[in-house]
Design an enzyme around this catalytic site. Structure first.
Site, PDB file in Angstrom:
ATOM      1  CG  HIS A 177      -5.945  -2.467   8.643  1.00 17.05           C
ATOM      2  ND1 HIS A 177      -6.092  -1.202   9.173  1.00 17.05           N
ATOM      3  CD2 HIS A 177      -4.614  -2.735   8.748  1.00 17.05           C
ATOM      4  CE1 HIS A 177      -4.914  -0.746   9.573  1.00 17.05           C
ATOM      5  NE2 HIS A 177      -4.006  -1.660   9.333  1.00 17.05           N
ATOM      6  CG  ASN A 217      -9.195  -1.878  11.674  1.00 22.26           C
ATOM      7  OD1 ASN A 217      -8.256  -2.522  11.215  1.00 22.26           O
ATOM      8  ND2 ASN A 217      -9.622  -0.752  11.126  1.00 22.26           N
ATOM      9  CD  GLU A 240      -8.956   0.644   7.635  1.00 22.10           C
ATOM     10  OE1 GLU A 240      -8.856  -0.357   8.374  1.00 22.10           O
ATOM     11  OE2 GLU A 240      -8.474   1.750   7.943  1.00 22.10           O
ATOM     12  CG  ASP A 252      -0.330  -0.565   2.469  1.00 23.17           C
ATOM     13  OD1 ASP A 252       0.903  -0.559   2.563  1.00 23.17           O
ATOM     14  OD2 ASP A 252      -1.073  -1.023   3.339  1.00 23.17           O
TER      15      ASP A 252
HETATM   16  C1  F6R Z   1       1.404  -1.631   6.098  1.00 26.78           C
HETATM   17  C2  F6R Z   1       0.125  -2.310   6.149  1.00 26.78           C
HETATM   18  C3  F6R Z   1      -0.697  -2.346   7.395  1.00 26.78           C
HETATM   19  C4  F6R Z   1       0.125  -2.680   8.644  1.00 26.78           C
HETATM   20  C5  F6R Z   1      -0.769  -2.694   9.876  1.00 26.78           C
HETATM   21  C6  F6R Z   1       0.029  -2.971  11.130  1.00 26.78           C
HETATM   22  O1  F6R Z   1       1.956  -1.703   4.803  1.00 26.78           O
HETATM   23  O2  F6R Z   1      -0.285  -2.823   5.157  1.00 26.78           O
HETATM   24  O3  F6R Z   1      -1.720  -3.304   7.245  1.00 26.78           O
HETATM   25  O4  F6R Z   1       0.740  -3.916   8.475  1.00 26.78           O
HETATM   26  O5  F6R Z   1      -1.403  -1.459  10.007  1.00 26.78           O
HETATM   27  O6  F6R Z   1       0.922  -1.930  11.350  1.00 26.78           O
HETATM   28  P1  F6R Z   1       2.046  -2.026  12.471  1.00 26.78           P
HETATM   29  O7  F6R Z   1       2.972  -3.090  12.067  1.00 26.78           O
HETATM   30  O8  F6R Z   1       2.714  -0.660  12.439  1.00 26.78           O
HETATM   31  O9  F6R Z   1       1.350  -2.305  13.752  1.00 26.78           O
END
Ligand code: F6R
Length: 235
Positions: A137, A135, A142, A67
């Site tokens: 994702h 959540n 989401e 992303d």
């Molecule tokens: C990042 C991504 C997100 C993160 C998720 C967890 O490229 O795709 O899904 O993996 O938000 O983030 P952290 O590792 O910072 O807790």
């Protein structure tokens, strides 16, 4: 789903890095799907160390990231392109032309999404690295009423914006939109690992192990994949 629970972030990172190493050794031109965020940083550090010690060669490896924030250029230190260069690509012998991150500045978002899907489909993901949001994702997919298919524009939920604000000076600076790889593309990967750590993530990991597959918890789709390993560290 395989589930590995360890005590420390360092242990989690080592298991993940060893799995990436095995993947690249078995297929030197592997296509890695990569994530940003805090969870994979320790793994990236270990991969850099393995490269420096002559254990890993990234010259043929291709990568596709999950992303990118809409509105940020790759030079912006909050962008995910910048993150990947800074945390991994600048320190290994990968050809940056073989590293793909959605373009957050694309004028024609629809075309950018189509083009990104073409890249993903042409390359085919061998090994996907994921983190998970509180959540549920994955990528920036989401919670929703349906599972997404390909790359698309996502409006970030309040909880995600709040969680990501730790990287920004002010919460108002956190982009509210992102381009993300779709769930179907993530699921097309031959092998998937999900790294996650700490108390704040314990509830979603526990829920994931227990719940039915539902788009309200996007990561629950991983239950339908034949080769997923979740590595969770308590600290
Ligand atoms: C990042 C991504 C997100 C993160 C998720 C967890 O490229 O795709 O899904 O993996 O938000 O983030 P952290 O590792 O910072 O807790």
């Amino acid at each position: 789903m395989n589930f590995i629970k360890v005590r420390t972030y360092a242990e989690m990172s080592k298991i993940a890095a060893d799995m990436v190493e095995a993947q690249i050794k078995s297929k030197p031109d592997s296509v890695l799907g990569l994530a940003t965020g805090s969870s994979p940083v320790g793994m990236y550090e270990l991969l850099i160390e393995k490269y420096r010690n002559g254990l890993l060669d990234f010259s043929k490896v291709r990568t596709v990231n999950l992303d990118e924030y809409v509105g940020l250029s790759g030079d912006n230190d909050q962008s995910y392109r910048y993150f990947m260069n800074d945390k991994l690509f600048n320190h290994i012998n990968i050809d940056k032309n073989n590293t793909f991150v959605p373009n957050g500045l694309a004028k024609d978002i629809e075309k950018e999404c189509e083009d990104y899907d073409k890249v993903i489909n042409e390359l085919g993901i061998d090994f996907q690295v994921l983190g998970v949001g509180r959540n549920g994702h994955i990528g920036f997919n989401e919670p929703s009423s349906v599972f997404s298919k390909g790359t698309h524009l996502e409006l970030l939920k309040e909880d995600t914006i709040k969680a990501n604000s730790r990287f920004f000076e002010r919460i108002e600076d956190v982009p509210t939109k992102a381009l993300t790889m779709g769930i179907e593309s993530i699921m097309s990967a031959k092998k998937i690992i999900l790294v996650s750590s700490g108390e704040a993530k314990r509830p979603i990991i526990e829920k994931l192990l227990d719940c039915e597959v539902t788009p309200l918890i996007p990561a629950s789709i991983l239950k339908n994949h034949p080769d997923v390993t979740i590595i969770f560290s308590e600290n």
